[in-house]
Design a protein around this motif. Structure first.
Motif, PDB file in Angstrom:
ATOM      1  N   LEU A 150     -15.627 -22.485 -34.591  1.00  0.00           N
ATOM      2  CA  LEU A 150     -16.277 -22.107 -33.343  1.00  0.00           C
ATOM      3  C   LEU A 150     -17.102 -23.257 -32.768  1.00  0.00           C
ATOM      4  CD1 LEU A 150     -17.370 -18.482 -34.251  1.00  0.00           C
ATOM      5  CD2 LEU A 150     -15.863 -19.118 -32.356  1.00  0.00           C
ATOM      6  N   LEU A 151     -17.811 -23.969 -33.623  1.00  0.00           N
ATOM      7  CA  LEU A 151     -18.623 -25.090 -33.149  1.00  0.00           C
ATOM      8  C   LEU A 151     -17.763 -26.150 -32.477  1.00  0.00           C
ATOM      9  CD1 LEU A 151     -21.162 -25.438 -36.092  1.00  0.00           C
ATOM     10  CD2 LEU A 151     -21.723 -24.881 -33.721  1.00  0.00           C
ATOM     11  N   GLN A 152     -16.582 -26.389 -33.034  1.00  0.00           N
ATOM     12  CA  GLN A 152     -15.681 -27.356 -32.419  1.00  0.00           C
ATOM     13  C   GLN A 152     -15.277 -26.889 -31.021  1.00  0.00           C
ATOM     14  OE1 GLN A 152     -11.852 -27.907 -34.373  1.00  0.00           O
ATOM     15  NE2 GLN A 152     -11.811 -30.044 -33.720  1.00  0.00           N
ATOM     16  N   HIS A 153     -14.965 -25.598 -30.896  1.00  0.00           N
ATOM     17  CA  HIS A 153     -14.613 -25.053 -29.580  1.00  0.00           C
ATOM     18  C   HIS A 153     -15.779 -25.184 -28.610  1.00  0.00           C
ATOM     19  CE1 HIS A 153     -13.507 -22.343 -26.378  1.00  0.00           C
ATOM     20  NE2 HIS A 153     -14.487 -21.525 -26.705  1.00  0.00           N
ATOM     21  N   PHE A 154     -16.985 -24.820 -29.043  1.00  0.00           N
ATOM     22  CA  PHE A 154     -18.141 -24.877 -28.148  1.00  0.00           C
ATOM     23  C   PHE A 154     -18.451 -26.317 -27.730  1.00  0.00           C
ATOM     24  CE2 PHE A 154     -19.609 -20.961 -30.678  1.00  0.00           C
ATOM     25  CZ  PHE A 154     -18.901 -20.111 -29.833  1.00  0.00           C
ATOM     26  N   GLU A 155     -18.435 -27.234 -28.691  1.00  0.00           N
ATOM     27  CA  GLU A 155     -18.748 -28.625 -28.360  1.00  0.00           C
ATOM     28  C   GLU A 155     -17.713 -29.215 -27.408  1.00  0.00           C
ATOM     29  OE1 GLU A 155     -20.377 -32.641 -30.579  1.00  0.00           O
ATOM     30  OE2 GLU A 155     -19.111 -31.269 -31.716  1.00  0.00           O
ATOM     31  N   ASN A 156     -16.451 -28.876 -27.622  1.00  0.00           N
ATOM     32  CA  ASN A 156     -15.390 -29.404 -26.759  1.00  0.00           C
ATOM     33  C   ASN A 156     -15.488 -28.866 -25.329  1.00  0.00           C
ATOM     34  OD1 ASN A 156     -14.317 -30.889 -28.864  1.00  0.00           O
ATOM     35  ND2 ASN A 156     -12.704 -29.412 -29.334  1.00  0.00           N
ATOM     36  N   SER A 157     -16.173 -27.737 -25.160  1.00  0.00           N
ATOM     37  CA  SER A 157     -16.275 -27.129 -23.832  1.00  0.00           C
ATOM     38  C   SER A 157     -17.378 -27.741 -22.984  1.00  0.00           C
ATOM     39  CB  SER A 157     -16.547 -25.627 -23.965  1.00  0.00           C
ATOM     40  OG  SER A 157     -17.905 -25.384 -24.326  1.00  0.00           O
ATOM     41  N   LEU A 158     -18.264 -28.498 -23.593  1.00  0.00           N
ATOM     42  CA  LEU A 158     -19.425 -29.012 -22.874  1.00  0.00           C
ATOM     43  C   LEU A 158     -19.040 -30.178 -21.973  1.00  0.00           C
ATOM     44  CD1 LEU A 158     -22.039 -28.832 -25.765  1.00  0.00           C
ATOM     45  CD2 LEU A 158     -21.704 -27.217 -23.881  1.00  0.00           C
ATOM     46  N   THR A 159     -19.729 -30.268 -20.835  1.00  0.00           N
ATOM     47  CA  THR A 159     -19.394 -31.312 -19.866  1.00  0.00           C
ATOM     48  C   THR A 159     -20.620 -32.160 -19.531  1.00  0.00           C
ATOM     49  OG1 THR A 159     -19.705 -29.728 -18.047  1.00  0.00           O
ATOM     50  CG2 THR A 159     -17.466 -29.999 -18.900  1.00  0.00           C
ATOM     51  N   GLN A 160     -21.133 -32.013 -18.334  1.00  0.00           N
ATOM     52  CA  GLN A 160     -22.212 -32.878 -17.863  1.00  0.00           C
ATOM     53  C   GLN A 160     -23.583 -32.404 -18.357  1.00  0.00           C
ATOM     54  OE1 GLN A 160     -21.670 -35.756 -16.133  1.00  0.00           O
ATOM     55  NE2 GLN A 160     -19.521 -35.280 -16.542  1.00  0.00           N
ATOM     56  N   PRO A 161     -24.504 -33.341 -18.601  1.00  0.00           N
ATOM     57  CA  PRO A 161     -25.872 -32.961 -18.966  1.00  0.00           C
ATOM     58  C   PRO A 161     -26.479 -32.011 -17.930  1.00  0.00           C
ATOM     59  CG  PRO A 161     -25.554 -35.311 -19.292  1.00  0.00           C
ATOM     60  CD  PRO A 161     -24.318 -34.806 -18.593  1.00  0.00           C
ATOM     61  N   GLY A 162     -27.212 -31.031 -18.424  1.00  0.00           N
ATOM     62  CA  GLY A 162     -27.875 -30.085 -17.534  1.00  0.00           C
ATOM     63  C   GLY A 162     -27.022 -28.907 -17.126  1.00  0.00           C
ATOM     64  N   THR A 163     -25.740 -28.891 -17.529  1.00  0.00           N
ATOM     65  CA  THR A 163     -24.861 -27.778 -17.164  1.00  0.00           C
ATOM     66  C   THR A 163     -24.800 -26.751 -18.284  1.00  0.00           C
ATOM     67  OG1 THR A 163     -22.889 -28.913 -18.006  1.00  0.00           O
ATOM     68  CG2 THR A 163     -23.452 -29.236 -15.670  1.00  0.00           C
ATOM     69  N   LEU A 164     -24.229 -25.602 -17.961  1.00  0.00           N
ATOM     70  CA  LEU A 164     -24.097 -24.497 -18.902  1.00  0.00           C
ATOM     71  C   LEU A 164     -22.636 -24.069 -18.983  1.00  0.00           C
ATOM     72  CD1 LEU A 164     -25.824 -22.396 -20.605  1.00  0.00           C
ATOM     73  CD2 LEU A 164     -25.634 -20.902 -18.602  1.00  0.00           C
ATOM     74  N   SER A 165     -22.123 -23.909 -20.190  1.00  0.00           N
ATOM     75  CA  SER A 165     -20.806 -23.324 -20.417  1.00  0.00           C
ATOM     76  C   SER A 165     -21.015 -21.962 -21.072  1.00  0.00           C
ATOM     77  CB  SER A 165     -19.953 -24.214 -21.324  1.00  0.00           C
ATOM     78  OG  SER A 165     -19.694 -25.457 -20.714  1.00  0.00           O
ATOM     79  N   VAL A 166     -20.361 -20.947 -20.529  1.00  0.00           N
ATOM     80  CA  VAL A 166     -20.552 -19.569 -20.996  1.00  0.00           C
ATOM     81  C   VAL A 166     -19.327 -19.133 -21.787  1.00  0.00           C
ATOM     82  CG1 VAL A 166     -20.935 -17.175 -20.306  1.00  0.00           C
ATOM     83  CG2 VAL A 166     -22.003 -19.042 -19.008  1.00  0.00           C
ATOM     84  N   HIS A 167     -19.570 -18.499 -22.956  1.00  0.00           N
ATOM     85  CA  HIS A 167     -18.508 -18.021 -23.835  1.00  0.00           C
ATOM     86  C   HIS A 167     -18.785 -16.557 -24.145  1.00  0.00           C
ATOM     87  CE1 HIS A 167     -17.353 -22.255 -24.799  1.00  0.00           C
ATOM     88  NE2 HIS A 167     -18.622 -22.436 -24.479  1.00  0.00           N
TER      89      HIS A 167
END
Length: 226
Positions: A150-167
């Motif tokens: 799961l951590l690999q999936h979450f980390e791979n989803s992150l983009t620009q600083p200050g943004t939020l990715s929702v799962h």
């Protein structure tokens, strides 16, 4: 229903947690879906939908999110997808919802459904999660193996600083994941994730950091076996 009234159904620490998040890195929000209909028995099958109230709660929570949202990821189960869509509507953005097998079972922890499934039905969600956190369940990845995936999936989803990715995922997955990170296995009913409750995650200097119920934690990724 007024927004202040419906937001009272969120966990009390959730909205205030937004002020504690770092701004210099991207953050992932890993959340349970919103309020669903009550199942006919104690197990909510994947066909159980959100209530109208659950849709409104997800919209209002989306309005509260105070940083740019980069992506929505979801379990393919309809109530999770609808939660993500409602949060996007509330946030005033149009983004596709990408479904991911790591956010549903089987696919997250469960690898042998004929083995794990009947045991889950026998014990119920809380007792099953407690056994799982103690490595006492067959047919599933260990808590550490599942968390690493799961951590690999979450980390791979992150983009620009200050943004939020929702799962958007399910209670059993969120419980096994966050309480493994917190090193808690003797969980009780009070530990169980509320509807639409989530954990915030970010990665820095080889560590995963999290914020859950107003409390922060950190773990060096190298301490997770490969």
């Amino acid at each position: 229903m007024k927004s202040s009234s419906i937001l009272a159904q969120l966990h009390p620490a959730l909205i205030s947690s937004l002020e504690l998040l770092p701004r210099h890195v991207p953050v992932a929000l890993v959340t349970r879906h919103s309020i669903r209909e009550q199942p006919k028995n104690r197990f909510a099958g994947y066909d159980v939908p959100l209530t109208a109230e659950g849709v409104e709660l997800a919209k209002e929570w989306g309005r509260c999110l105070d940083r740019p949202i980069a992506a929505f990821h979801s379990s393919p189960v309809e109530r999770c997808v609808k939660t993500a869509e409602a949060m996007a509507e509330g946030a005033g953005i149009e983004l596709p919802v990408a479904t991911h097998p790591s956010l549903v079972e089987p696919g997250s922890y469960v690898v042998d459904l004929p083995v794990a499934g009947p045991y889950f039905m026998k014990l119920g969600p809380l007792a099953f999660a407690r056994k799982h956190l103690k490595n006492q369940v067959r047919g599933v990845l260990s808590p550490e193996q599942g968390a690493r995936q799961l951590l690999q999936h979450f980390e791979n989803s992150l983009t620009q600083p200050g943004t939020l990715s929702v799962h958007v995922t399910h209670d059993t997955i969120l419980a096994s994941f966050i309480y493994f990170l917190c090193r808690e296995s003797d969980i009780e009913e009070a530990h169980w994730p509320w509807m639409l409750e989530g954990a915030f995650l970010w990665f820095e200097e080889g560590s995963v950091n999290w914020l859950w119920r107003g409390e922060t934690g950190s773990l060096l990724l190298k301490h997770l076996s490969g």
